[in-house]
Design a protein around this motif. Structure first.
Motif, PDB file in Angstrom:
ATOM      1  N   ASN A  67      89.105  55.644  52.556  1.00  0.00           N
ATOM      2  CA  ASN A  67      88.522  54.617  51.696  1.00  0.00           C
ATOM      3  C   ASN A  67      88.383  53.268  52.403  1.00  0.00           C
ATOM      4  O   ASN A  67      88.268  52.230  51.749  1.00  0.00           O
ATOM      5  CB  ASN A  67      89.368  54.441  50.438  1.00  0.00           C
ATOM      6  CG  ASN A  67      89.354  55.677  49.564  1.00  0.00           C
ATOM      7  OD1 ASN A  67      88.308  56.077  49.069  1.00  0.00           O
ATOM      8  ND2 ASN A  67      90.522  56.294  49.395  1.00  0.00           N
ATOM      9  N   ASP A  68      88.407  53.301  53.732  1.00  0.00           N
ATOM     10  CA  ASP A  68      88.351  52.049  54.489  1.00  0.00           C
ATOM     11  C   ASP A  68      87.451  52.255  55.707  1.00  0.00           C
ATOM     12  O   ASP A  68      87.918  52.496  56.823  1.00  0.00           O
ATOM     13  CB  ASP A  68      89.757  51.633  54.909  1.00  0.00           C
ATOM     14  CG  ASP A  68      89.802  50.231  55.521  1.00  0.00           C
ATOM     15  OD1 ASP A  68      88.723  49.669  55.794  1.00  0.00           O
ATOM     16  OD2 ASP A  68      90.914  49.709  55.741  1.00  0.00           O
ATOM     17  N   VAL A  93      83.563  65.179  57.499  1.00  0.00           N
ATOM     18  CA  VAL A  93      83.295  63.752  57.296  1.00  0.00           C
ATOM     19  C   VAL A  93      82.972  63.428  55.845  1.00  0.00           C
ATOM     20  O   VAL A  93      83.067  62.270  55.417  1.00  0.00           O
ATOM     21  CB  VAL A  93      82.155  63.303  58.234  1.00  0.00           C
ATOM     22  CG1 VAL A  93      80.804  63.834  57.761  1.00  0.00           C
ATOM     23  CG2 VAL A  93      82.121  61.790  58.380  1.00  0.00           C
ATOM     24  N   GLN A  94      82.603  64.427  55.031  1.00  0.00           N
ATOM     25  CA  GLN A  94      82.269  64.146  53.632  1.00  0.00           C
ATOM     26  C   GLN A  94      83.468  63.638  52.839  1.00  0.00           C
ATOM     27  O   GLN A  94      83.314  63.094  51.737  1.00  0.00           O
ATOM     28  CB  GLN A  94      81.686  65.392  52.937  1.00  0.00           C
ATOM     29  CG  GLN A  94      82.690  66.448  52.524  1.00  0.00           C
ATOM     30  CD  GLN A  94      83.085  67.373  53.658  1.00  0.00           C
ATOM     31  OE1 GLN A  94      82.462  67.352  54.711  1.00  0.00           O
ATOM     32  NE2 GLN A  94      84.102  68.189  53.437  1.00  0.00           N
ATOM     33  N   GLU A  98      81.554  56.686  51.614  1.00  0.00           N
ATOM     34  CA  GLU A  98      80.473  55.994  52.325  1.00  0.00           C
ATOM     35  C   GLU A  98      80.468  56.326  53.818  1.00  0.00           C
ATOM     36  O   GLU A  98      80.167  55.484  54.667  1.00  0.00           O
ATOM     37  CB  GLU A  98      80.566  54.475  52.127  1.00  0.00           C
ATOM     38  CG  GLU A  98      80.363  54.018  50.680  1.00  0.00           C
ATOM     39  CD  GLU A  98      80.286  52.512  50.548  1.00  0.00           C
ATOM     40  OE1 GLU A  98      79.222  52.001  50.181  1.00  0.00           O
ATOM     41  OE2 GLU A  98      81.314  51.857  50.838  1.00  0.00           O
ATOM     42  N   PHE A  99      80.767  57.575  54.116  1.00  0.00           N
ATOM     43  CA  PHE A  99      80.818  58.007  55.516  1.00  0.00           C
ATOM     44  C   PHE A  99      79.496  57.761  56.230  1.00  0.00           C
ATOM     45  O   PHE A  99      79.460  57.522  57.441  1.00  0.00           O
ATOM     46  CB  PHE A  99      81.170  59.497  55.605  1.00  0.00           C
ATOM     47  CG  PHE A  99      80.083  60.406  55.103  1.00  0.00           C
ATOM     48  CD1 PHE A  99      79.062  60.827  55.931  1.00  0.00           C
ATOM     49  CD2 PHE A  99      80.074  60.832  53.784  1.00  0.00           C
ATOM     50  CE1 PHE A  99      78.055  61.658  55.468  1.00  0.00           C
ATOM     51  CE2 PHE A  99      79.076  61.665  53.307  1.00  0.00           C
ATOM     52  CZ  PHE A  99      78.060  62.075  54.152  1.00  0.00           C
ATOM     53  N   SER A 125      72.220  65.002  51.390  1.00  0.00           N
ATOM     54  CA  SER A 125      71.686  64.540  50.110  1.00  0.00           C
ATOM     55  C   SER A 125      70.636  63.460  50.326  1.00  0.00           C
ATOM     56  O   SER A 125      70.473  62.924  51.417  1.00  0.00           O
ATOM     57  CB  SER A 125      72.816  63.972  49.238  1.00  0.00           C
ATOM     58  OG  SER A 125      73.312  62.768  49.801  1.00  0.00           O
ATOM     59  N   SER A 126      69.942  63.133  49.241  1.00  0.00           N
ATOM     60  CA  SER A 126      68.867  62.151  49.358  1.00  0.00           C
ATOM     61  C   SER A 126      69.395  60.789  49.790  1.00  0.00           C
ATOM     62  O   SER A 126      68.738  60.059  50.518  1.00  0.00           O
ATOM     63  CB  SER A 126      68.141  62.025  48.016  1.00  0.00           C
ATOM     64  OG  SER A 126      69.038  61.670  46.985  1.00  0.00           O
ATOM     65  N   GLU A 127      70.624  60.438  49.352  1.00  0.00           N
ATOM     66  CA  GLU A 127      71.188  59.141  49.722  1.00  0.00           C
ATOM     67  C   GLU A 127      71.385  59.058  51.230  1.00  0.00           C
ATOM     68  O   GLU A 127      71.015  58.085  51.873  1.00  0.00           O
ATOM     69  CB  GLU A 127      72.523  58.934  49.009  1.00  0.00           C
ATOM     70  CG  GLU A 127      73.172  57.591  49.329  1.00  0.00           C
ATOM     71  CD  GLU A 127      74.515  57.410  48.637  1.00  0.00           C
ATOM     72  OE1 GLU A 127      75.208  56.440  48.966  1.00  0.00           O
ATOM     73  OE2 GLU A 127      74.860  58.249  47.794  1.00  0.00           O
ATOM     74  N   LEU A 128      71.975  60.122  51.789  1.00  0.00           N
ATOM     75  CA  LEU A 128      72.183  60.153  53.236  1.00  0.00           C
ATOM     76  C   LEU A 128      70.842  60.217  53.957  1.00  0.00           C
ATOM     77  O   LEU A 128      70.617  59.536  54.958  1.00  0.00           O
ATOM     78  CB  LEU A 128      73.044  61.354  53.615  1.00  0.00           C
ATOM     79  CG  LEU A 128      73.270  61.574  55.112  1.00  0.00           C
ATOM     80  CD1 LEU A 128      74.026  60.409  55.713  1.00  0.00           C
ATOM     81  CD2 LEU A 128      74.025  62.870  55.340  1.00  0.00           C
ATOM     82  N   GLY A 129      69.935  61.040  53.421  1.00  0.00           N
ATOM     83  CA  GLY A 129      68.634  61.186  54.058  1.00  0.00           C
ATOM     84  C   GLY A 129      67.870  59.873  54.114  1.00  0.00           C
ATOM     85  O   GLY A 129      67.185  59.586  55.091  1.00  0.00           O
ATOM     86  N   THR A 130      68.003  59.066  53.067  1.00  0.00           N
ATOM     87  CA  THR A 130      67.317  57.770  53.041  1.00  0.00           C
ATOM     88  C   THR A 130      67.861  56.844  54.122  1.00  0.00           C
ATOM     89  O   THR A 130      67.109  56.171  54.823  1.00  0.00           O
ATOM     90  CB  THR A 130      67.485  57.111  51.661  1.00  0.00           C
ATOM     91  OG1 THR A 130      66.920  57.972  50.668  1.00  0.00           O
ATOM     92  CG2 THR A 130      66.793  55.771  51.614  1.00  0.00           C
ATOM     93  N   LEU A 131      69.169  56.821  54.281  1.00  0.00           N
ATOM     94  CA  LEU A 131      69.790  55.923  55.249  1.00  0.00           C
ATOM     95  C   LEU A 131      69.532  56.381  56.683  1.00  0.00           C
ATOM     96  O   LEU A 131      69.341  55.566  57.583  1.00  0.00           O
ATOM     97  CB  LEU A 131      71.304  55.848  54.991  1.00  0.00           C
ATOM     98  CG  LEU A 131      72.079  54.847  55.854  1.00  0.00           C
ATOM     99  CD1 LEU A 131      71.607  53.423  55.578  1.00  0.00           C
ATOM    100  CD2 LEU A 131      73.574  54.965  55.573  1.00  0.00           C
TER     101      LEU A 131
END
Length: 399
Positions: A67-68, A93-94, A98-99, A125-131
């Motif tokens: 968490n850090d 890593v999951q 916010e890995f 996921s889409s969140e990771l894919g976007t970044l």
């Protein structure tokens, strides 16, 4: 340790390429071992300890980083000699909140080559894919192929016996180190680990009976057309209250955790994907026996289909269920070159009626692409109207 050469060669070919390498697959299928093999290879190439960092986020000692992400990032960077090419390995890593931000931060740092493993499709996921759009390459990892399984045994004279073991017990690598009376418990423990860490915690679900009923129904119906409404109706007829929406959520979670693969249907004549009658195949047949019992693991034809399906995935094919007029070919497969191949799978076609039934879908296909009938029949490879009949074991052991 089994030398998983094909995966190692992929990582070698991607070394120092400007991409994040993501090894993804079900828990305990060997991702960490592949990463370890690659790290050993780097040592032979003269890479020093100051040029590598390895962190397993299931190790208790690394819990402080979950968490850090700021502390995690500087912990990694401060260990490296960034005047030279450096290699960072992040296992499971999951588990890090916010890995993707840590991975992105390392990726943009000069002289850092990033490798990660994960046991949940959330990695993609889409969140990771976007970044990280365009910055990563996904490398699917599966349990041992039959060829890899055979390589673990000194005595290879009875391939038929080894295949029977593989068909029943599956190819999770850790099983090879256990006595036969411990394999069932081992696989049950892996499933419990997956259910708890990759499904229930992720979705904030409580462990409930209907989830395992859906899971067991799927294992008992490998290779059969399934839908959320069909499963819901069957469970309701047995006295369980469950909506098809809930079943749909369960199916998504099971595929997200790589316990099952959903295979769509493809209309060969119309050249389009169909939205109904998908099939599901298990990541490893050992789970079927471990969770259903030996008496439920005797559907040899569909079990054989499952093994062929996974092997086609390992060979980097895009796999579909093929619709040919009113018939169905087990697998319509697109190769890396964009060509189509068709496969039928049957335990035996020595009976003329069975042979004719398996040939019928091939005869409905009007193109001239490669067609293969895979069976357990022990006989010389033969051809019928351009259709090759091949023994499954021989096919699995080919390069």
């Amino acid at each position: 340790m089994i030398q998983r050469t094909e995966y190692l060669e992929i990582l070698k070919s991607l070394k120092d390429k400007n991409l994040i390498k993501m090894l993804v697959g079900v828990r305990r299928c060997g991702k960490s071992t592949i990463m370890q093999l690659f790290r050993e290879y780097l040592k032979t190439e003269g890479i020093s300890e100051k040029q590598t960092v390895f962190l397993n986020f299931e190790d208790f000692e690394n819990r402080k980083f979950l968490n850090d992400i700021d502390s995690l990032y500087y912990h990694i960077v401060n260990q490296l000699d960034l005047s030279k090419p450096c290699y960072v390995f992040l296992d499971e890593v999951q588990n890090v909140k916010e890995f993707e931000r840590v991975v992105d931060g390392l990726f943009v740092k000069p002289n850092i080559d990033v490798y990660v493993t994960g046991s949940n499709a959330y990695l993609l996921s889409s969140e990771l894919g976007t970044l990280l759009t365009g910055r990563y390459i996904s490398i699917p990892v599966y349990p041992l192929s039959f060829k890899e399984y055979v390589s673990a045994f000194e005595d290879k004279s009875r391939l038929d016996l080894l295949f029977t073991q593989y068909l029943q017990n599956g190819g999770m690598p850790g099983m090879l180190e256990l006595p036969s009376n411990q394999t069932e418990k081992y696989l049950q423990n892996i499933y419990n680990d997956i259910a708890q860490k990759d499904i229930f915690i992720r979705h904030n679900w409580y462990k409930e009976g209907n989830f395992e009923r859906v899971l067991k129904f799927m294992l008992d119906n490998i290779g059969s057309p399934l839908s959320s409404s069909k499963i819901s109706n069957v469970l309701k007829s047995e006295g369980n209250t469950i909506s098809y929406h809930t079943v749909d959520n369960y199916l998504n979670a099971l595929t997200e955790a790589y316990l099952f693969y959903k295979v769509p249907r493809y209309d060969i004549k119309g050249k389009n994907l169909l939205r109904t009658q998908e099939k599901y195949y298990a990541v490893d047949l050992g789970f079927k026996e471990a969770l259903l019992g030996k008496t439920k693991n005797t559907d040899f034809g569909h079990n054989l289909e499952n093994i062929v399906f996974l092997e086609l995935l390992r060979r980097h094919r895009r796999v579909y269920i093929g619709k040919a007029d009113r018939t169905e070919v087990d697998f319509a497969v697109m190769t890396n070159e964009g060509d189509w191949e068709y496969y039928q799978v049957a335990w035996s076609t020595r009976e003329q009626s069975t042979f004719e039934r398996e040939m019928r879908p091939f005869e409905m296909i009007k193109d001239y692409n490669k067609r293969t009938l895979l069976t357990m029949d022990v006989e010389p490879e033969s051809s019928y109207k351009g259709i090759q009949k091949v023994n499954v074991i021989d096919w699995l052991l080919k390069e």
